[in-house]
Scaffold this motif. Sequence first.
Motif, mmCIF file in Angstrom:
data_model
loop_
_atom_site.group_PDB
_atom_site.id
_atom_site.type_symbol
_atom_site.label_atom_id
_atom_site.label_comp_id
_atom_site.label_asym_id
_atom_site.label_seq_id
_atom_site.Cartn_x
_atom_site.Cartn_y
_atom_site.Cartn_z
ATOM 1 N N ALA A 176 -4.313 -13.483 -0.521
ATOM 2 C CA ALA A 176 -4.981 -13.578 0.781
ATOM 3 C C ALA A 176 -6.382 -12.987 0.710
ATOM 4 N N ILE A 177 -6.544 -11.933 -0.089
ATOM 5 C CA ILE A 177 -7.878 -11.353 -0.293
ATOM 6 C C ILE A 177 -8.730 -12.310 -1.114
ATOM 7 N N MET A 178 -8.144 -12.878 -2.176
ATOM 8 C CA MET A 178 -8.873 -13.827 -3.015
ATOM 9 C C MET A 178 -9.354 -15.027 -2.207
ATOM 10 N N GLU A 179 -8.524 -15.486 -1.287
ATOM 11 C CA GLU A 179 -8.863 -16.662 -0.483
ATOM 12 C C GLU A 179 -9.693 -16.302 0.750
ATOM 13 N N ARG A 180 -10.021 -15.027 0.874
ATOM 14 C CA ARG A 180 -10.838 -14.522 1.974
ATOM 15 C C ARG A 180 -10.183 -14.715 3.342
ATOM 16 N N LYS A 181 -8.862 -14.797 3.356
ATOM 17 C CA LYS A 181 -8.150 -14.832 4.627
ATOM 18 C C LYS A 181 -8.144 -13.436 5.253
ATOM 19 N N LEU A 182 -8.075 -12.421 4.398
ATOM 20 C CA LEU A 182 -8.138 -11.041 4.864
ATOM 21 C C LEU A 182 -9.561 -10.545 4.705
ATOM 22 N N GLN A 183 -10.217 -10.279 5.804
ATOM 23 C CA GLN A 183 -11.609 -9.866 5.795
ATOM 24 C C GLN A 183 -11.727 -8.357 5.561
ATOM 25 N N PRO A 184 -12.834 -7.903 4.983
ATOM 26 C CA PRO A 184 -13.060 -6.464 4.826
ATOM 27 C C PRO A 184 -12.960 -5.754 6.170
ATOM 28 N N GLY A 185 -12.266 -4.639 6.174
ATOM 29 C CA GLY A 185 -12.101 -3.880 7.405
ATOM 30 C C GLY A 185 -10.843 -4.226 8.184
ATOM 31 N N THR A 186 -10.128 -5.278 7.785
ATOM 32 C CA THR A 186 -8.900 -5.653 8.475
ATOM 33 C C THR A 186 -7.846 -4.565 8.309
ATOM 34 N N ARG A 187 -7.251 -4.128 9.410
ATOM 35 C CA ARG A 187 -6.198 -3.124 9.326
ATOM 36 C C ARG A 187 -4.891 -3.780 8.902
ATOM 37 N N LEU A 188 -4.215 -3.169 7.934
ATOM 38 C CA LEU A 188 -2.932 -3.651 7.445
ATOM 39 C C LEU A 188 -1.856 -2.716 7.984
ATOM 40 N N LYS A 189 -1.323 -3.040 9.149
ATOM 41 C CA LYS A 189 -0.335 -2.180 9.789
ATOM 42 C C LYS A 189 0.993 -2.250 9.034
ATOM 43 N N GLU A 190 1.522 -1.101 8.715
ATOM 44 C CA GLU A 190 2.768 -1.054 7.953
ATOM 45 C C GLU A 190 3.895 -1.771 8.679
ATOM 46 N N GLU A 191 4.015 -1.529 9.991
ATOM 47 C CA GLU A 191 5.120 -2.139 10.728
ATOM 48 C C GLU A 191 5.001 -3.667 10.761
ATOM 49 N N ASP A 192 3.761 -4.157 10.846
ATOM 50 C CA ASP A 192 3.561 -5.607 10.844
ATOM 51 C C ASP A 192 3.921 -6.201 9.490
ATOM 52 N N LEU A 193 3.495 -5.528 8.420
ATOM 53 C CA LEU A 193 3.804 -6.018 7.080
ATOM 54 C C LEU A 193 5.302 -5.966 6.800
ATOM 55 N N CYS A 194 5.978 -4.928 7.306
ATOM 56 C CA CYS A 194 7.428 -4.847 7.146
ATOM 57 C C CYS A 194 8.102 -6.050 7.795
ATOM 58 N N GLU A 195 7.629 -6.425 8.978
ATOM 59 C CA GLU A 195 8.205 -7.559 9.690
ATOM 60 C C GLU A 195 7.876 -8.869 8.994
ATOM 61 N N VAL A 196 6.632 -9.001 8.558
ATOM 62 C CA VAL A 196 6.194 -10.231 7.894
ATOM 63 C C VAL A 196 7.003 -10.485 6.624
ATOM 64 N N PHE A 197 7.162 -9.442 5.809
ATOM 65 C CA PHE A 197 7.789 -9.619 4.497
ATOM 66 C C PHE A 197 9.263 -9.217 4.475
ATOM 67 N N GLN A 198 9.775 -8.777 5.639
ATOM 68 C CA GLN A 198 11.187 -8.394 5.721
ATOM 69 C C GLN A 198 11.549 -7.377 4.630
ATOM 70 N N VAL B 109 -6.709 5.491 4.931
ATOM 71 C CA VAL B 109 -7.392 6.486 5.754
ATOM 72 C C VAL B 109 -6.355 7.401 6.392
ATOM 73 N N PRO B 110 -6.385 8.712 6.093
ATOM 74 C CA PRO B 110 -5.403 9.640 6.677
ATOM 75 C C PRO B 110 -5.387 9.565 8.202
ATOM 76 N N ASN B 111 -4.173 9.573 8.755
ATOM 77 C CA ASN B 111 -3.971 9.554 10.207
ATOM 78 C C ASN B 111 -4.533 8.305 10.882
ATOM 79 N N SER B 112 -4.776 7.277 10.101
ATOM 80 C CA SER B 112 -5.300 6.033 10.660
ATOM 81 C C SER B 112 -4.556 4.820 10.114
ATOM 82 N N GLY B 113 -4.459 4.712 8.788
ATOM 83 C CA GLY B 113 -3.748 3.589 8.207
ATOM 84 C C GLY B 113 -4.474 2.970 7.023
#
Length: 237
Positions: free
Chosen positions: A25-47, A69-73
């Motif tokens: 997704a990074i290689m294909e530029r679907k994920l832009q710089p600065g995009t937050r990768l929320k753990e809970e969202d990724l857990c749901e996406v990838f089960q 980033v500490p205390n941020s994500g």
Amino acid sequence: MTKTSIRKSDSKPGADDVYDRIWSAIMERKLQPGTRLKEEDLCEVFQTSRGGIRKVLLRLAHHNLVNLVPNSGAYVAKVTVKEAREVFQARRLIETELVRELALNFCADKQRALTEHVELEEQAHHEGDLNRRIRLSGEFHLKIGELADKPVLTQFLREIISRTSLIIAQYQRASARHSEQTATHPCCEHSGLIEAFEQHDAARAVALMIEHLNHLEEQLDLTSGSHSAIDLQSIFS
């Protein structure tokens, strides 16, 4: 985000698969710089578990693709102008050595592998699949390293190419994006490299690679960058 989980099959993806999909997704530029990768969202996406996601994010951070980033994500890494210029400098150093080596040891099997890859790039272009062509373009450079039998340099290059995708997403000029989408011969520079390899012309291969990388760098506006909010569910569907 919806509660619908994304699964290619009934089996849950392993850590390597999750890493590869985020990397792609990074290689294909679907994920832009600065995009937050929320753990809970990724857990749901990838089960998968939060612990598993954290291991993947740590691995991505180790490869400088994610900032923790500490205390941020976790956030897709941003690249400074200085870093962007150094990345292209490093690519010129590494890839000129790889093409020189491959040109001196080129054979029919290697020619076939590169030609088939360029055909995939052309197919993606004709089908209007820009994201797939972007990924394939980066993989072409990695394939050169593999065929040159330089695994250490190729591993370095893999990380640098990933950072190049971040740089392009952050700094590419709007005019270059339009040109990229409408170019008639997007793979001609790759085809030119293959011709130099076939002739065992190391000097020409080096010159073409430098020209190719310079062309990529010239498409950047290393003065600004922006990003917009991304829906992780839609990216990995």
